[in-house]
Design a protein around this motif. Structure first.
Motif, short mmCIF file in Angstrom:
data_model
loop_
_atom_site.label_atom_id
_atom_site.label_comp_id
_atom_site.label_asym_id
_atom_site.label_seq_id
_atom_site.Cartn_x
_atom_site.Cartn_y
_atom_site.Cartn_z
N VAL A 178 0.88 -1.16 0.00
CA VAL A 178 0.00 0.00 0.00
C VAL A 178 0.92 1.21 0.00
O VAL A 178 1.76 1.37 0.89
N MET A 179 0.79 2.08 -1.00
CA MET A 179 1.75 3.16 -1.19
C MET A 179 1.09 4.53 -1.12
O MET A 179 -0.07 4.69 -1.52
N PHE A 180 1.85 5.51 -0.64
CA PHE A 180 1.44 6.90 -0.79
C PHE A 180 1.55 7.25 -2.27
O PHE A 180 2.39 6.71 -2.99
N ASP A 181 0.71 8.18 -2.72
CA ASP A 181 0.70 8.50 -4.15
C ASP A 181 1.94 9.30 -4.54
O ASP A 181 2.76 9.68 -3.71
N GLY A 182 2.07 9.55 -5.84
CA GLY A 182 3.28 10.14 -6.39
C GLY A 182 3.57 11.56 -5.97
O GLY A 182 4.68 12.06 -6.19
N ASN A 183 2.61 12.26 -5.37
CA ASN A 183 2.84 13.63 -4.92
C ASN A 183 3.50 13.70 -3.55
O ASN A 183 3.86 14.78 -3.09
N SER A 184 3.64 12.57 -2.89
CA SER A 184 4.14 12.54 -1.52
C SER A 184 5.66 12.39 -1.48
O SER A 184 6.25 11.63 -2.25
N SER A 185 6.29 13.10 -0.53
CA SER A 185 7.73 12.94 -0.32
C SER A 185 8.04 11.53 0.17
O SER A 185 9.14 11.00 -0.06
#
Length: 224
Positions: A114-121
């Motif tokens: 489960v990943m944070f989206d591409g805008n996240s540091s």
């Protein structure tokens, strides 16, 4: 006259802070509580946002300081590091990782993620760590919100790599956290200010207080 004296002495005025969500949720409540006790005349306004939005607010003059990551800061920004935010993996309590003292990124890469989206540091660092070991992610879900990521993990959809500052915000019954290592991945979090920009006495007080409470209350503060 009284208001001017408070402002002059750093005891009054407004300080506007932009902060990445994890810092806003974990560090700023401590800051506001302590500031209310020491400097009741200072008002703190908080904008929680992604790192690039916090930086834009600082550059545009919408905020006095930003609490953000050290990545992609222009030369016009003075960055003072507050803490080294080390990564962990959150997973269901019945997952085999629960019995381990530490999980490697290679072990993580074999899991449904489960990943944070591409805008996240956070995503930027996660992708870099997986690339470093030559692994690709099996992504089962993506989201931008910390509670949503925690919800997916709690439902058993996958595991998630998160910085330590984020971990307390995700702890709930049925969720466990295990440190991540090899390679060691650290997110650097600090105070960003504009070089040469005039700073109010109140802002100077709040920056000093922020450094103080971070040193006292976090696991991996930067020591002078």
């Amino acid at each position: 006259m009284r208001e001017f004296e408070l402002f002059r002495d750093g005891m009054g005025g407004t300080v506007r802070i932009a902060a990445i969500p994890s810092a806003a949720a974990v560090l700023l409540p401590l800051l506001v509580r302590e500031a209310n006790e020491r400097y009741p005349g200072i008002r703190i306004e908080i904008m929680d946002s992604l790192a690039q939005v916090a930086l834009a607010g600082l550059l545009n003059g919408d905020v006095d300081i930003a609490i953000t990551t050290s990545s992609n800061l222009p030369d016009s920004v003075l960055y003072t590091e507050l803490l080294e935010d080390r990564f962990a993996v959150i997973h269901c309590s019945d997952h085999p990782f629960t019995t381990q003292k530490q999980v490697t990124w290679a072990e993580l890469a074999r899991e449904s993620l489960v990943m944070f989206d591409g805008n996240s540091s956070i995503r930027t660092l996660t992708d870099a760590a997986l690339t470093e070991i030559g692994a690709s992610a099996d992504i089962t879900a993506e989201a931008s919100s910390i509670p949503v990521i925690a919800g997916f993990v709690s439902a058993g959809i996958g595991v998630a790599a998160v910085p330590g500052l984020v971990t307390p915000l995700m702890m709930a019954p049925g969720i466990h956290s295990t440190p991540l290592g090899t390679p060691a991945v650290v997110r650097h979090v600090g105070i960003a200010q504009i070089l040469g920009r005039s700073e109010s006495p109140a802002c100077t007080q709040i920056v000093a207080l922020l450094r103080e409470i971070t040193t006292t209350n976090t696991a991996h503060p930067i020591q002078d």
